[in-house]
Design a protein around this motif. Structure first.
Motif, PDB file in Angstrom:
ATOM      1  N   THR A   6       0.811  -1.221   0.000  1.00  0.00           N
ATOM      2  CA  THR A   6       0.000   0.000   0.000  1.00  0.00           C
ATOM      3  C   THR A   6       0.843   1.268   0.000  1.00  0.00           C
ATOM      4  O   THR A   6       0.564   2.216  -0.749  1.00  0.00           O
ATOM      5  CB  THR A   6      -0.940   0.011   1.222  1.00  0.00           C
ATOM      6  N   LYS A   7       1.871   1.309   0.823  1.00  0.00           N
ATOM      7  CA  LYS A   7       2.720   2.507   0.889  1.00  0.00           C
ATOM      8  C   LYS A   7       3.377   2.779  -0.456  1.00  0.00           C
ATOM      9  O   LYS A   7       3.452   3.929  -0.907  1.00  0.00           O
ATOM     10  CB  LYS A   7       3.785   2.343   1.970  1.00  0.00           C
ATOM     11  N   GLU A   8       3.845   1.731  -1.110  1.00  0.00           N
ATOM     12  CA  GLU A   8       4.470   1.865  -2.429  1.00  0.00           C
ATOM     13  C   GLU A   8       3.451   2.358  -3.458  1.00  0.00           C
ATOM     14  O   GLU A   8       3.765   3.191  -4.316  1.00  0.00           O
ATOM     15  CB  GLU A   8       5.057   0.523  -2.868  1.00  0.00           C
ATOM     16  N   LYS A   9       2.237   1.847  -3.358  1.00  0.00           N
ATOM     17  CA  LYS A   9       1.172   2.251  -4.289  1.00  0.00           C
ATOM     18  C   LYS A   9       0.855   3.744  -4.135  1.00  0.00           C
ATOM     19  O   LYS A   9       0.731   4.474  -5.122  1.00  0.00           O
ATOM     20  CB  LYS A   9      -0.085   1.420  -4.018  1.00  0.00           C
ATOM     21  N   ILE A  10       0.742   4.188  -2.902  1.00  0.00           N
ATOM     22  CA  ILE A  10       0.465   5.601  -2.627  1.00  0.00           C
ATOM     23  C   ILE A  10       1.601   6.478  -3.167  1.00  0.00           C
ATOM     24  O   ILE A  10       1.364   7.505  -3.808  1.00  0.00           O
ATOM     25  CB  ILE A  10       0.289   5.839  -1.111  1.00  0.00           C
ATOM     26  N   THR A  11       2.826   6.053  -2.913  1.00  0.00           N
ATOM     27  CA  THR A  11       3.987   6.824  -3.350  1.00  0.00           C
ATOM     28  C   THR A  11       4.061   6.917  -4.866  1.00  0.00           C
ATOM     29  O   THR A  11       4.340   7.990  -5.426  1.00  0.00           O
ATOM     30  CB  THR A  11       5.283   6.195  -2.807  1.00  0.00           C
ATOM     31  N   GLU A  12       3.808   5.821  -5.557  1.00  0.00           N
ATOM     32  CA  GLU A  12       3.874   5.823  -7.026  1.00  0.00           C
ATOM     33  C   GLU A  12       2.821   6.740  -7.629  1.00  0.00           C
ATOM     34  O   GLU A  12       3.098   7.476  -8.580  1.00  0.00           O
ATOM     35  CB  GLU A  12       3.711   4.400  -7.556  1.00  0.00           C
ATOM     36  N   VAL A  13       1.605   6.685  -7.081  1.00  0.00           N
ATOM     37  CA  VAL A  13       0.543   7.568  -7.580  1.00  0.00           C
ATOM     38  C   VAL A  13       0.902   9.026  -7.312  1.00  0.00           C
ATOM     39  O   VAL A  13       0.747   9.890  -8.190  1.00  0.00           O
ATOM     40  CB  VAL A  13      -0.811   7.218  -6.922  1.00  0.00           C
ATOM     41  N   ALA A  14       1.390   9.316  -6.121  1.00  0.00           N
ATOM     42  CA  ALA A  14       1.776  10.683  -5.774  1.00  0.00           C
ATOM     43  C   ALA A  14       2.895  11.174  -6.696  1.00  0.00           C
ATOM     44  O   ALA A  14       2.874  12.327  -7.160  1.00  0.00           O
ATOM     45  CB  ALA A  14       2.232  10.750  -4.324  1.00  0.00           C
TER      46      ALA A  14
END
Length: 207
Positions: A6-14
């Motif tokens: 989840t953290k990686e997903k949030i970071t990539e979208v950001a």
């Protein structure tokens, strides 16, 4: 397909949003919506959008610094070290393109405490380049008339601007561009004797 953490997903979208729209135009609401998460999840991993921007910067500068340190420790002469540092520096423009763009374009928006932390690592990277160039001059591999600060900052300036024009679909691959930069810098800096010693690098052979 394995789902990304989840953290990686949030970071990539950001990262994508920051790159496309700029830091201030992106809201937490937009990040959580496009990442398929929630505000509660976002604030579980990041206390603010400022901290998220810092984490992106820190990830990038840590990678670049680690690769330079690795090159310094792996090789034994200033020329080999400089060659390897330049190659690793250029390669990251393709490997971490969104990070690169955000790092160079949005660093002014880092909160003061985060800005200082990133500045410490940037300064370490700069000091390493200064050290390699000075060692090369002291050992007679680099031309002694070249001032260490100007030479080092010229290398940074030339390479840093790559993010503005490099395209993955361009005529040259990032590896070829890295070779060209390394060849260009070494031809400019090496003494006549060192040019003969490191002829294999100037032919773009791999270390």
């Amino acid at each position: 397909m394995i789902e990304k953490p989840t953290k990686e997903k949030i970071t990539e979208v950001a990262l994508q949003l920051f790159e496309q729209n700029g830091y201030h135009a992106v809201t937490v609401d937009k990040i959580v919506k496009l990442s398929g998460t929630s505000k509660g999840t976002f604030y579980h991993y990041f206390k603010s959008k400022d901290e998220l921007l810092y984490s992106v910067h820190d990830y990038f500068i840590t990678y670049v610094l680690d690769k330079a340190t690795e090159a310094y420790e792996k090789w034994h002469t200033p020329t080999e070290r400089l060659y390897a540092i330049i190659k690793s520096f250029v390669m990251m423009f393709d490997m971490y393109r969104p990070h690169v763009t955000v790092f160079y374009q949005e660093s002014l928006y880092l909160a003061p405490e985060y800005f200082q932390e990133i500045k410490k690592k940037r300064d370490k990277y700069k000091e390493m380049m200064f050290k390699v160039v000075k060692e090369g001059i002291d050992l007679g591999e680099f031309r002694k008339e070249l001032p260490v600060p100007i030479t080092s900052m010229a290398i940074f300036g030339m390479i840093n601007w790559t993010y503005k024009w490099y395209k993955t679909e361009g005529d040259y691959s990032i590896s070829e561009i890295a070779d060209i930069y390394a060849d260009f810098v070494l031809h400019s800096m090496l003494t006549k004797d060192a040019l003969l010693t490191y002829e294999h690098l100037l032919k773009n052979d791999n270390l």
